[in-house]
Design an enzyme around this catalytic site. Sequence first.
Site: not given
Ligand code: CO
Length: 147
Positions: A19, A142
């Site tokens: 994402h 991330e």
């Molecule tokens: Co995230």
Amino acid sequence: FVLEYSMGEFYSNIGRLNHIAIAVPNITKASDMWQKALGANVSKPQILPEHGVKVVFIESPNTKVELLEPLSESSPISKFLQKNPNGGMHHICYEVSDLKSASKKLKGVGATILGDGSPKIGAHGNPVIFLQPSDFSGTLIELEEIK
Ligand code: CO
């Protein structure tokens, strides 16, 4: 220019782009725009108190966008929004199959893992780590372990 490692080594850690997270001051307003202007399929908002955010997911064929609104001043994204009052891209998330070996490799090249360096449970229930933005062209990355 000679590639000093094998292609297998080159691609060993990074997987799909899971994402892109965008911090927004007003998630209702932002969702509306994505829906009406882009025709995006926007999920119902979810409140994630342990992450200090309200979130909606916008699915597209190859990845998803998450819009994040802080729940309070102490939210991890509040400072970011003070600097970027209109909102902005907060982080990108790659999937990895083995966070332990990814961490080892990162430490081996001198990259910094944020916090105490150990994985936390992320917004999707999987272990995640975050990497120092200054190591990656100013982008917060991330890494999420997907089994
Ligand atoms: Co995230």
